[in-house]
Design an enzyme around this catalytic site. Structure first.
Site, PDB file in Angstrom:
ATOM      1  N   SER A 352     -16.341 -25.669  32.332  1.00 44.74           N
ATOM      2  CA  SER A 352     -15.829 -25.113  31.075  1.00 44.74           C
ATOM      3  C   SER A 352     -15.637 -23.599  31.203  1.00 44.74           C
ATOM      4  O   SER A 352     -14.958 -23.141  32.109  1.00 44.74           O
ATOM      5  CB  SER A 352     -16.778 -25.482  29.934  1.00 44.74           C
ATOM      6  OG  SER A 352     -16.170 -25.272  28.678  1.00 44.74           O
ATOM      7  N   ASP A 466     -13.532 -31.494  28.728  1.00 45.49           N
ATOM      8  CA  ASP A 466     -14.549 -30.532  29.154  1.00 45.49           C
ATOM      9  C   ASP A 466     -15.569 -31.169  30.107  1.00 45.49           C
ATOM     10  O   ASP A 466     -16.137 -32.224  29.828  1.00 45.49           O
ATOM     11  CB  ASP A 466     -15.268 -30.001  27.909  1.00 45.49           C
ATOM     12  CG  ASP A 466     -16.113 -28.774  28.192  1.00 45.49           C
ATOM     13  OD1 ASP A 466     -16.963 -28.838  29.088  1.00 45.49           O
ATOM     14  OD2 ASP A 466     -15.909 -27.747  27.514  1.00 45.49           O
TER      15      ASP A 466
END
Length: 589
Positions: A352, A466
């Site tokens: 991320s 993510d």
């Protein structure tokens, strides 16, 4: 003086007898008996990769290692022993009459003394001293008081192989040697060092160097003699293939790409700047290297080669950044503090926001340059604020995509001067995806697609979100390469700690009442991100255990979208890193 033929070079009976005097099995035998044994043994030469015998073969001979190295492999294919000069192997099958219980193959060009069953049995019947020594040796071995003479585990042969013409292979090896000598004894073997180019003589010379050095370096360029190049390929425990960054093989049948021994090895691209993806693709697609490196030219060559050496010998520092939105800005302060402490980082990875910061540093940017990029692109331009009526997610991600294109353009991960990876998850299959190749803007965009906040990202037949869904602190990904210690930076603390901090602040508020203090509920984004981490607590604990150093910045009042507090986050990252380094130094003393 009598000699024992071996189909190539020869050994005198006297030299064989002297070797027998150094082997535990026959150390205490008198000279006459050793001479008798030396006269009946045969000298065999087994090239690296060849088998002395295989599992299930009849036990027809006993072998002694004169020079080289053997590997003992069980039926499952697992190496259970490595035997160096003076070791004996194969005697149990002679005594039991059973087939071989393991395979033995040569790791180096190896010279062996072979005593066949007939002469072995004659010695047993005629010489009580020989039989007694054999029984004693076997008894000690079974009791565990005497082990086979094994080669040191940390020793190895590394060959640097030039794949394109006019590369400074010898200069690269010189730089490798200077770096490795900081922690190991290093020897070199050159074809020109020996009058004879006979493989047996070269094998003996290599064995002599391995006896006294931890590492032996070999080098072969495209101009090297074919026999020497073949010798280097055959002996190496690890290969470093060196390629001109401008070289683009256009023919799939290029001979350089067809040798299966080159598959899965290290590859280093040499050039003024990191190679382009179209240059690396043929090499990476066909050879599937264990690791990719970049070696610059001029002033960059020595530092680039030193980085290669650290990675190949498990001495490189890698750093892994967790996800955590704006809290990931603290990663900059951590890197800054590590650099000020003299710690050189060779590898980057993350999930991320951590993947974003890792990619920025892997381009070669300094902490100051990374700060400038994130201040301008994230704190000021607010790319994650293009909210929409929720259908697929809270934001459209159009601003973020434009930002990633501005920052990285069409740059690919494999073009970076430093090793780098990003982690995402496939929403359909649940697979963890570790990206080491491909457009950085896509990799970072996928790794930052927080479910619910940003829409999933279709790419290469997958639907990616993510990486924090599956691995928010991918220390294991980096540690599994075995290239050296890993620094873990975790900025996404558990909601329990966050909630306790906010509850305490609410209680101390002037508006608080004893029985009606409002519960400080998290925002929607915080709920989404914290929910992702609920199933990964065990993984986080395991990640910390595998890290050499773990840095946990204290950011309880910094929200996931507080991009404007960049300076506060960087300062806390620096402080946390300094505390972690001081604590580790105290523990080590």
């Amino acid at each position: 003086m009598a000699t024992v033929p071996d189909g190539g070079a020869s050994r005198s009976v006297q030299s064989v007898a002297e070797l027998l005097g150094r082997v535990s099995l026959w150390t205490e035998l008198d000279d006459e008996l050793r001479d008798e044994i030396a006269a009946v043994v045969e000298v065999e030469h087994v090239p690296a990769g060849g088998h002395v015998f295989r599992h299930g073969d009849p036990g027809d001979a006993l072998y002694l290692v004169m020079s080289g190295r053997l590997e003992v492999v069980n039926p499952a294919g697992t190496t259970i022993g490595v035997l160096g000069g003076g070791a004996a192997v194969g005697e149990l099958a002679l005594l039991t009459g059973q087939p071989r219980t393991a395979s033995v193959r040569a790791m180096r060009d190896t010279e062996l003394l072979r005593l066949d069953r007939l002469h072995f049995e004659q010695l047993l019947r005629a010489n009580a001293e020989f039989a007694a020594n054999l029984i004693s040796m076997l008894g000690h071995r079974l009791a565990g008081t005497v082990e086979r003479r094994t080669a040191p585990e940390r020793r190895g042969v590394v060959a640097v192989i030039g794949m394109t013409p006019e590369l400074p292979v010898d200069l690269i090896v010189d730089d490798l040697q200077r770096t490795v000598e900081r922690w190991s004894s290093v020897g070199r073997l050159r074809a020109a060092d020996h009058a004879s180019d006979d493989d047996v003589e070269l094998g003996r010379a290599l064995d002599r160097r391995e006896q006294v050095h931890d590492v032996v370096l070999l080098a072969a360029s495209t101009n090297s003699d074919a026999a020497w190049r073949e010798f280097c390929l055959r002996q190496a425990d690890r290969l470093l293939l060196v390629v001109d960054a401008r070289d683009r093989p256009t023919d799939p049948a290029d001979d350089r790409l067809l040798d299966d021994r080159l598959v899965g090895r290290d590859i280093a691209f040499v050039g003024v700047r990191p190679p382009t993806a179209d240059a690396t693709a043929p090499w990476l697609d066909r050879l599937r290297p264990e690791a990719r490196h970049w070696i610059g030219q001029g002033d960059d060559q020595r530092s680039g080669t030193a980085r290669v050496a650290r990675r190949m010998f498990g001495r490189s520092i890698g750093i892994v950044f967790s996800g955590g939105g704006a809290r990931g800005l603290a990663h900059i302060g951590v890197v800054s503090a590590l650099r000020d402490a003299g710690i050189e980082i060779d590898r980057y990875g993350g999930t991320s926001m951590g993947a974003f910061v890792a990619a920025l540093f892997a381009t070669g940017r300094t902490p100051e340059a990374v700060t400038d990029v994130l201040r301008h692109e994230v704190a000021e331009r607010r790319p994650f604020a293009d909210y929409t009526v929720p259908r697929h997610a809270l934001i459209r991600s159009r601003r973020a995509k434009r930002m990633f294109r501005r920052v990285f353009g069409e740059l690919q991960l494999e073009e970076l001067p430093y090793d780098c990876f990003g982690v995402s998850a496939d929403l359909i299959t649940g697979d963890t995806l570790v990206h080491r190749r491909g457009p950085i803007r896509h990799v970072v965009g996928a790794s930052m697609s927080l479910p619910g906040l940003a829409p999933p990202m279709p790419w290469a037949g997958r639907l990616m979100v993510d990486g924090g869904v599956v691995n928010n602190l991918p220390v294991d990904v980096m540690a599994d390469t075995g290239e050296g210690p890993v620094v873990a930076v975790e900025v996404m603390r558990r909601w329990q700690q966050e909630w306790e901090y906010r509850m305490d602040r609410a209680r101390r508020s002037p508006r608080a009442r004893p029985r009606s203090t409002p519960v400080p509920l998290p925002s929607l984004v915080e709920t989404l991100s914290c929910s992702i981490g609920l199933g990964s607590r065990a993984e986080l604990d395991a990640a910390r255990d595998r890290a050499w150093l773990t840095v946990v910045p204290e950011l309880p009042d910094l929200g996931l979208l507080d991009w404007g507090r960049l300076d506060d986050a960087i300062a806390e990252g620096r402080r946390a890193a300094e505390v972690a380094l001081a604590s580790q130094e105290h523990q080590s003393t």
